[in-house]
Every structure is written in structure tokens, then in C-alpha cells.
Scaffold this active site. Structure first.
Site, short mmCIF file in Angstrom:
data_model
loop_
_atom_site.label_atom_id
_atom_site.label_comp_id
_atom_site.label_asym_id
_atom_site.label_seq_id
_atom_site.Cartn_x
_atom_site.Cartn_y
_atom_site.Cartn_z
N LYS A 22 0.82 -1.21 0.00
CA LYS A 22 0.00 0.00 0.00
C LYS A 22 0.86 1.27 0.00
O LYS A 22 0.65 2.18 -0.81
CB LYS A 22 -0.92 0.00 1.22
N ASN A 23 1.81 1.34 0.92
CA ASN A 23 2.58 2.58 1.07
C ASN A 23 3.43 2.86 -0.16
O ASN A 23 3.56 4.02 -0.58
CB ASN A 23 3.46 2.50 2.32
N ARG A 97 -5.12 10.56 2.95
CA ARG A 97 -3.77 10.76 3.46
C ARG A 97 -2.72 10.70 2.35
O ARG A 97 -1.78 11.50 2.31
CB ARG A 97 -3.47 9.68 4.52
N ASP A 121 -6.01 7.99 8.91
CA ASP A 121 -6.20 7.39 10.23
C ASP A 121 -6.30 8.45 11.33
O ASP A 121 -5.64 9.48 11.27
CB ASP A 121 -5.03 6.46 10.57
N ASP A 322 3.66 0.47 11.87
CA ASP A 322 2.41 -0.11 11.37
C ASP A 322 2.16 -1.52 11.86
O ASP A 322 1.04 -2.03 11.74
CB ASP A 322 2.39 -0.10 9.84
N MET A 344 5.87 7.02 17.65
CA MET A 344 5.58 8.01 16.62
C MET A 344 4.19 8.64 16.72
O MET A 344 4.02 9.81 16.38
CB MET A 344 5.76 7.38 15.23
#
Length: 437
Positions: A22-23, A97, A121, A322, A344
Site C-alpha cells: 500500500k505505502n 492521506r 487514520d 504499522d 511516533m
């Protein structure tokens, strides 16, 4: 609003293949805006965040063609510059995002771009300072549009982005991606120090190089980019999603099941396999596959001095934030205790309230730290009705529900769909019982 109904307590077996990352997908798809020529990308995951980004690109005027499942061609030869200044564009960006990574390419291409506060998110503050400061370092001017509730970056008439040296205030992955993409069309040399260097940034660098960019420092935190006057078309294949790989490892462990995860690009998983081993999860590398054997019990390691194991996130090659949600859920059925330290994001651990309601023994110390005391499968989690707060907590709750006694309901599963492709069909093929309602 759709929901999942999950009948827990089923053992799993078989093999599963992770989707495209995804990223990485959000980064490399944004990069197609840097050229007028055709770019073809394969192994694109069919997930909600990607579909929304594709829709946004089509709104800008990019010709998007699906060649076959997971493979798309992009041609950004005639973009609607007027639409880029519209309220609709700013509003759609604010809900996605991944839209933050359009800023660098669009600024380089047109000399101006709106940069709204991104959606996504609800996991606490996600600063965009690194993105904006990096683009300002390249010569952009910055204003804030109170009417559109968005930053406006632009180049004065007749000016271009210019290469420079910059030391990033944090090793932001999306910030590095944005600055890297913009700098490929800047005049002169750009040096980016404290750059993120995770595999997806490396993949973006490979695509940009294939498009004609000149970039040194692949895999390091020091990138040097020699700006080009233009870029050309290229082809690219996205890596398997390391977060899915980790999720499947955790799912097998929590359900005391044996599965094989196929074609994981093991070299690009970094410390992920070792992090699960520290929880006592046995796994074997078999070529480019991972085999997770069924275990009746798994015991958390201690540090060499006997102190409690701590799992914490860190920039690559450290552990990705993640996966901490999944590791935390797995730990609820370990033998022993572990401290989960989410550095984070200050709201990402708040989902543990749902796990506590399911019978997990967790002490939330503060927004960043939680101590998990494992049940060693002596007391199974209880089924519960709950909502998914974000992508990663959503998959963690789904894994927890799969191991729980009874039938659980998870609502707001659009959050899960944003990051996981056709997840119920794929898990049901392993023996799970998940129904979309």
C-alpha cells in the site's frame, strides 16, 4: 457502514500471498505526474486508499487504464491545471492521506499546488512540516489559504525549483518521497540528509531512475539528486506488502495455526521476522516464502540481563510502527510479558481498550506505552462488538476476533478496506469464518 461478523476459534491452514505494498503504491502512483509519457505499474493493490488516489488522478486529467488485475498504465500528458485550484480538488485531497505525495510532483510540474491538511487514520498528530519545509527549501513560497483551509505553495513568475542541501528534521517517509520527487525536476543538485531509506523509498528511487532521474545513495539516508529537464515513461513492479506479511504471521500465531506466506520478498522485511521471534513465534524462511508452524505455546524472550522485552518502532531498518498493533495482539496470548512502545503516534494504542474488554491483560501506561501480560492460551479472548479506529488497529482487532470465543462484530470496516484487499475472502480460504454484513 459495513461490518464484519467473525466466528472465532477456527484453526487455519494453507497458503496466502501478500498484496502489493500500500505505502509504496501511493508513492509510485504519485510519481506518474512527473512525466507526460506513459508509466506502467504492476502489483497495485485493489484497496480503498489506492482507488481513491486513482480517482483523484483521473479528476486531474491523468489517463488511467487497467491493463489487467493489479496492472495500470498512467499518462499525465494533458492535466487540468484549473481543477488543481478548485475547492473540489482541495476537499478530495483533505480526505485522503496519500494525497500529500501529489504536492511535490505537481509543484515541480506546474509551479503551484494546494496542500490541505491530509485525512486518513485517527492516530494522533501527523505533521506535514517536513514536506512543506523541504519544498520551501527548493524555492517554493508558502501562504495559508484560510478560505480553503490549505497551504498554498507556489513559485514566483519565471522562477524554478532549485537544488539545495537540506537536513530533514525527521526521517519522514512520505516527506522524503515528496521532496525526492520534486527535486528530480529542480535545477542543480539537491542533497537530502536524514532521508528515510525504507524499501518503499528505495523502490520509488528505482522508478524515478528508470524515468531518467539521476539519484545517488539508494538505501542510505543521504540522497543526492541531479535535476533533469524532463522525465520519460517507465515500467515498475510494486513489492509485496510487508505489513500484510507481518499481519499473517501474527494471525497464524494467535490462532495456533500453520500457514505458508508466499513470495514475501524476504530481504525487504528487515527486522519484522526477528520481532515475532522475540515473542516466541517460530517461523522458517523457505526460499522467498515464510512457513509459520502451529504452536501450542510461545514464550516471550527477555533481554540478556533478564529485563522485560521491549518492542518499539523506529525508522528503517528499525521496526515499522504499522506492525506494533499486530504484535501487541499476538502478545496477549504469549507466555510472559512485553512492553510495547509506540513512539511516533500518540493515539495509536488507544484501541487496547477493545482488547481489554475482550479479556486481554494490558496496562496502558500512557499514550505511547502499553504492558501486555500474556494468557499463554489459558484464557481465550471473548467475542465483542467494536469499531475499527484505523487501518492497522482494524486488522489487529480482526485477528483478535478470529481467535476469540464466540462471534464478534467489527464495524467501520472501510478503515480495514483502505489497506487490505478482499481480506475476508482471502482469510476464509485459509479456514476463517468472516462475513461482510
Amino acid at each position: 457502514m459495513s461490518s464484519f461478523s467473525i466466528e472465532g476459534g477456527r484453526r487455519l491452514s494453507g497458503s496466502i500471498t501478500p498484496q502489493g505494498a500500500k505505502n509504496e503504491a501511493l508513492e509510485v502512483i504519485s510519481a506518474v505526474l512527473l512525466t507526460e509519457e506513459k508509466v506502467t505499474i504492476s502489483n497495485i493493490p485493489e484497496i480503498l486508499d489506492v482507488k481513491n488516489l486513482l480517482g483523484l488522478l483521473e479528476g486531474i486529467g491523468v489517463k488511467v487504464e487497467c491493463l489487467e488485475k493489479g496492472t495500470y498504465s498512467f499518462e499525465a500528458s494533458s492535466l487540468n491545471e484549473e481543477y488543481l485550484d478548485s475547492r473540489d480538488f482541495v476537499l478530495r485531497c483533505s480526505k485522503l492521506r496519500g494525497s500529500v505525495m501529489l504536492a511535490g510532483p505537481l509543484l515541480a510540474r506546474f509551479g503551484h499546488v494546494y496542500f490541505p491538511k491530509p485525512g486518513g487514520d485517527k492516530i494522533g498528530r501527523r505533521r506535514v512540516d517536513t514536506h512543506i519545509q523541504g519544498l520551501v527549501n527548493l524555492g517554493a513560497k508558502l501562504e495559508y489559504d484560510t478560505e480553503r483551509h490549505a497551504y498554498y505553495l507556489y513559485l514566483p513568475k519565471g522562477e524554478h525549483l532549485r537544488g539545495t542541501y537540506m537536513l530533514l528534521d525527521e526521517a519522514s517517509v512520505t516527506g522524503t518521497a515528496n521532496i525526492l520527487m520534486a527535486s528530480t525536476l529542480a535545477k542543480g543538485t539537491t542533497t537530502i540528509y536524514n532521508a528515510a531509506c525504507e524499501p518503499y523509498i528505495q523502490q520509488l528511487t528505482r522508478l524515478l531512475t528508470a524515468m531518467g532521474a539521476h539519484i545517488e545513495g539508494l538505501g542510505s539516508n543521504l540522497l543526492r539528486v541531479q535535476g533533469a529537464t524532463s522525465l520519460h515513461g517507465a515500467t515498475h513492479k510494486i513489492l509485496p506488502d510487508m505489513i500484510e506479511v507481518g499481519s499473517f504471521i501474527g494471525m497464524a500465531a494467535l490462532n495456533q495455526s500453520s500457514i505458508t506466506i508466499k513470495d514475501v520478498s524476504y530481504f525487504n522485511l528487515g527486522i519484522i521476522p526477528e520481532s515475532f521471534r522475540r515473542l516466541g513465534v517460530k517461523l522458517e524462511q523457505r526460499g522467498d516464502d515464510i512457513f509459520v508452524p502451529a504452536q501450542e505455546s510461545y514464550e516471550i524472550e527477555s533481554f540478556l540481563d533478564g529485563s522485560i522485552m521491549t518492542l518499539s518502532d523506529a525508522p528503517w531498518p528499525g521496526l515499522t510502527p504499522d506492525l506494533l498493533s499486530v504484535l501487541l495482539v499476538v502478545a496477549t496470548q504469549c507466555k510472559g510479558s512485553v512492553l510495547i512502545h509506540q513512539k511516533m503516534f500518540e493515539s495509536r494504542l488507544f484501541f487496547v481498550d477493545r482488547l481489554i474488554d475482550m479479556g486481554a491483560q494490558i496496562i496502558l501506561c500512557d499514550p505511547h506505552r502499553a504492558v501486555v501480560i500474556g494468557h499463554d492460551h489459558k484464557h481465550l479472548l471473548r467475542a465483542k462488538n467494536m469499531l475499527s479506529p484505523d487501518i492497522r488497529a482494524g486488522i489487529a482487532l480482526l485477528i483478535a476476533a478470529m481467535s476469540a470465543k464466540g462471534t464478534s462484530i467489527i464495524g467501520d470496516i472501510d478503515q480495514i478496506d483502505r489497506g487490505y484487499e478482499d481480506i475476508e475472502r482471502r482469510l476464509n480460504a485459509l479456514g476463517a469464518s468472516i462475513t461482510r454484513i
